[in-house]
Design a protein around this motif. Structure first.
Motif, PDB file in Angstrom:
ATOM      1  N   UNK A 177       5.169 -28.597  21.003  1.00  0.00           N
ATOM      2  CA  UNK A 177       3.731 -28.401  20.868  1.00  0.00           C
ATOM      3  C   UNK A 177       3.412 -27.886  19.478  1.00  0.00           C
ATOM      4  N   UNK A 178       2.250 -28.277  18.956  1.00  0.00           N
ATOM      5  CA  UNK A 178       1.820 -27.818  17.639  1.00  0.00           C
ATOM      6  C   UNK A 178       0.720 -26.773  17.721  1.00  0.00           C
ATOM      7  N   UNK A 179       0.165 -26.581  18.915  1.00  0.00           N
ATOM      8  CA  UNK A 179      -0.910 -25.612  19.084  1.00  0.00           C
ATOM      9  C   UNK A 179      -0.404 -24.221  19.377  1.00  0.00           C
ATOM     10  N   UNK A 180      -1.275 -23.249  19.212  1.00  0.00           N
ATOM     11  CA  UNK A 180      -0.971 -21.842  19.497  1.00  0.00           C
ATOM     12  C   UNK A 180      -2.042 -21.277  20.417  1.00  0.00           C
ATOM     13  N   UNK A 181      -1.655 -20.398  21.305  1.00  0.00           N
ATOM     14  CA  UNK A 181      -2.564 -19.778  22.263  1.00  0.00           C
ATOM     15  C   UNK A 181      -3.633 -18.958  21.536  1.00  0.00           C
ATOM     16  N   UNK A 182      -4.900 -19.249  21.799  1.00  0.00           N
ATOM     17  CA  UNK A 182      -6.018 -18.550  21.155  1.00  0.00           C
ATOM     18  C   UNK A 182      -6.576 -17.403  21.991  1.00  0.00           C
ATOM     19  N   UNK A 183      -5.906 -17.042  23.075  1.00  0.00           N
ATOM     20  CA  UNK A 183      -6.477 -16.054  23.994  1.00  0.00           C
ATOM     21  C   UNK A 183      -6.884 -14.768  23.282  1.00  0.00           C
ATOM     22  N   UNK A 184      -6.041 -14.282  22.378  1.00  0.00           N
ATOM     23  CA  UNK A 184      -6.365 -13.026  21.693  1.00  0.00           C
ATOM     24  C   UNK A 184      -7.587 -13.172  20.792  1.00  0.00           C
ATOM     25  N   UNK A 185      -7.761 -14.351  20.195  1.00  0.00           N
ATOM     26  CA  UNK A 185      -8.968 -14.585  19.397  1.00  0.00           C
ATOM     27  C   UNK A 185     -10.199 -14.563  20.293  1.00  0.00           C
ATOM     28  N   UNK A 186     -10.104 -15.235  21.437  1.00  0.00           N
ATOM     29  CA  UNK A 186     -11.265 -15.359  22.322  1.00  0.00           C
ATOM     30  C   UNK A 186     -11.642 -14.031  22.965  1.00  0.00           C
ATOM     31  N   UNK A 187     -10.647 -13.292  23.452  1.00  0.00           N
ATOM     32  CA  UNK A 187     -10.943 -12.096  24.235  1.00  0.00           C
ATOM     33  C   UNK A 187     -11.079 -10.834  23.392  1.00  0.00           C
ATOM     34  N   UNK A 188     -10.390 -10.783  22.273  1.00  0.00           N
ATOM     35  CA  UNK A 188     -10.405  -9.569  21.444  1.00  0.00           C
ATOM     36  C   UNK A 188     -10.966  -9.793  20.055  1.00  0.00           C
ATOM     37  N   UNK A 189     -11.346 -11.052  19.743  1.00  0.00           N
ATOM     38  CA  UNK A 189     -11.665 -11.420  18.367  1.00  0.00           C
ATOM     39  C   UNK A 189     -10.522 -10.959  17.469  1.00  0.00           C
ATOM     40  N   UNK A 190      -9.304 -11.191  17.973  1.00  0.00           N
ATOM     41  CA  UNK A 190      -8.094 -10.760  17.278  1.00  0.00           C
ATOM     42  C   UNK A 190      -7.609 -11.780  16.277  1.00  0.00           C
ATOM     43  N   UNK A 249     -11.131  -5.691  31.713  1.00  0.00           N
ATOM     44  CA  UNK A 249     -11.679  -6.331  32.895  1.00  0.00           C
ATOM     45  C   UNK A 249     -11.019  -7.683  33.119  1.00  0.00           C
ATOM     46  N   UNK A 250     -10.837  -8.426  32.014  1.00  0.00           N
ATOM     47  CA  UNK A 250     -10.196  -9.726  32.154  1.00  0.00           C
ATOM     48  C   UNK A 250      -8.754  -9.586  32.627  1.00  0.00           C
ATOM     49  N   UNK A 251      -8.030  -8.630  32.038  1.00  0.00           N
ATOM     50  CA  UNK A 251      -6.635  -8.430  32.435  1.00  0.00           C
ATOM     51  C   UNK A 251      -6.543  -8.024  33.899  1.00  0.00           C
ATOM     52  N   UNK A 252      -7.519  -7.239  34.365  1.00  0.00           N
ATOM     53  CA  UNK A 252      -7.553  -6.860  35.782  1.00  0.00           C
ATOM     54  C   UNK A 252      -7.742  -8.098  36.637  1.00  0.00           C
TER      55      UNK A 252
END
Length: 500
Positions: free
Chosen positions: A354-367, A6-9
């Motif tokens: 940058x020293x940070x990494x994208x957390x999107x997969x953690x947030x959306x998939x608990x990946x 749904x989010x990807x849509x």
């Protein structure tokens, strides 16, 4: 999986202009320990709104800040870069500090502005004031700002007795110290600020900002670095005496009440399902204040130290219908917030290291996290000593250990300032999964299988340090009393005449 699809849509619709970009609300507590919230195990904390976010969102168990004190931690949060790169070290900025967060550093607000976002900050800035307010949020990508530009204890007598209805402070500690101001953009609205009504002012400001943005159908970013629960605590009539934890608990309750008002506003304006709310804290509890300093739960030491209690923080991500409720044990940090927001908003990343990494997969998939390392710098980092500790996977290696004044009064002899700097070669090694309290160092001589791990840790350390270019120290530029904010700049004698 369905939520992710749904989010990807929605992202696909966003790219075609058929959906609204997400809104972002970033909540940043002050000196809040890992064990201070009800949802993190405190038996008497009254935090129903934060508990609601945790129950309906994703709660982190291994989330870190980058410094065990205020200013450098805030610099990293807003830029996605260790404070050593931006020069916000050693220690913290003061009312008359000459330096501040360099204007060529790119904040989250500046990342979002080209995407059409409305941006606002309220609360404790603590990244510099400077000549003519040059370092204030309105020069760092924020359209609006309401708040105190530094720590609220940096007033006369450190504001220890300045909170009404307490006795007003008096005596020698008043001399030479400007009263704490409340600023709107670059204009001083009150000096000294009225702490009894401060939280209502913040809540009203946030309500107006969210409501106006929603009416305009404009995506928004609201950054709320709260003064709570930094010592000395304060609370207005709605929270004073209402908790079971005394002044600390009352301050925490007042902060939680404001979060509740934010949630209500997001619901009334119909944008809550398109808003990511992220909560965390700048550093661990100030244990020297005892019951008024917060607690680190099972973690070792607190503010000022690079032990877990100083730098591991509660963190919650909440986005109804998008983030599944649950708990993640993945390593993440305040550095990761900028790249995550940039990805979700479809914004470009700054063209810097940058020293940070994208957390999107953690947030959306608990990946899984995109990184398994975390570097731990002391309050006074230097190229001579570099990092004090490094976490790789579940293991943490301390190259140096040291206590801190902020972590005094505890029975643990490693925490107070009397625990002087000590080098460890080989590094002091802990398994944080089985020993999060860092009580039982692992002996590499008794565990030959760990020799390869130590080699890997050393390699990661050397590779990272090869990329680290220390920025010019902004705090070492010193202070100038003429830079301290005054609502009546031509008055005399200063600073006692700076009242309005």
């Amino acid at each position: 999986m369905a939520l992710t699809l749904l989010f990807l849509l929605n992202v696909g619709l966003l790219c075609s202009g058929a959906a609204s970009p997400p809104n972002f609300v970033l909540l940043f507590a002050d000196d809040l320990g890992f064990g201070d919230l009800g949802c993190y195990g405190h038996p008497t904390s009254l935090t129903p709104n934060l508990d609601r976010l945790a129950a309906g969102g994703l709660r982190f168990t291994d989330f870190y800040c980058t410094s065990p004190v205020c200013s450098p931690s805030r610099a990293s949060l807003l830029t996605g870069r260790y404070q050593t790169r931006s020069g916000i070290y050693p220690g913290v900025l003061y009312p008359g500090s000459i330096g501040g967060l360099p204007l060529n550093e790119t904040t989250i607000a500046e990342v979002l502005k080209p995407q059409g976002y409305a941006t606002a900050a309220m609360g404790k800035w603590h990244l510099g004031f400077g000549a003519n307010g040059m370092f204030l949020p309105t020069n760092q990508g924020f359209d609006q700002y309401l708040g105190i530009p530094y720590s609220h204890d940096m007033g006369p007598c450190w504001n220890l007795t300045c909170f009404p209805p307490d006795v007003k402070c008096f005596g020698l500690c008043d001399v030479g110290t400007v009263a704490v101001p409340l600023m709107y953009n670059k204009v001083i609205k009150e000096q000294p600020v009225n702490f009894l009504t401060l939280e209502k002012a913040y809540s009203d400001f946030a309500t107006d900002f969210i409501t106006t943005s929603a009416q305009k159908k404009q995506p928004f970013f609201l950054y709320y670095p709260s003064h709570h629960t930094h010592y000395p605590q304060y609370a207005g009539a709605a929270a004073a005496g209402k908790s079971l934890r005394g002044p600390y608990g009352d301050a925490l309750l007042e902060f939680d009440n404001t979060i509740g008002n934010l949630l209500t506003t997001l619901e009334k304006t119909g944008v809550i399902n398109n808003t990511l709310i992220f909560f965390t804290s700048d550093n661990g509890p100030e244990l020297m204040r005892m019951s008024r300093g917060g607690i680190a739960g099972p973690l070792k030491c607190g503010k000022g130290t690079t032990y877990e209690g100083g730098m591991r923080e509660p963190a919650i991500a909440y986005w109804p219908g998008v983030i599944r409720r649950g708990v993640t044990h993945e390593i993440a940090s305040t550095l990761d917030i900028l790249p995550t927001i940039a990805n979700l908003a479809g914004a470009k990343l700054p063209e810097v290291m940058l020293d940070g990494a994208d957390m999107t997969d953690i947030l959306l998939n608990q990946g899984k996290s995109k990184k398994e390392t975390m570097m731990f710098y002391p309050t006074d980092p230097s190229e001579m000593y570099s990092m004090f500790a490094l976490r790789l996977g579940k293991y943490k290696a301390h190259f140096y250990t040291r206590g801190a004044t902020h972590s005094g009064t505890t029975p643990d002899k490693d925490c107070p300032v009397f625990a002087v700097l000590k080098a460890h070669d080989p590094p002091l090694l802990f398994d944080l999964e089985t020993d999060p309290s860092e009580n039982y160092p692992i002996s590499a001589t008794q565990r030959p299988d760990l020799q390869e791990l130590l080699k890997q840790i050393q390699k990661v350390k050397e590779q990272f340090e090869a990329t680290m270019v220390f920025g010019e120290s902004q705090i070492s530029k010193g202070t100038d009393v003429n830079l301290e904010p005054c609502c009546n700049p031509q008055c005399s004698p200063k600073p006692s005449c700076c009242h309005c």
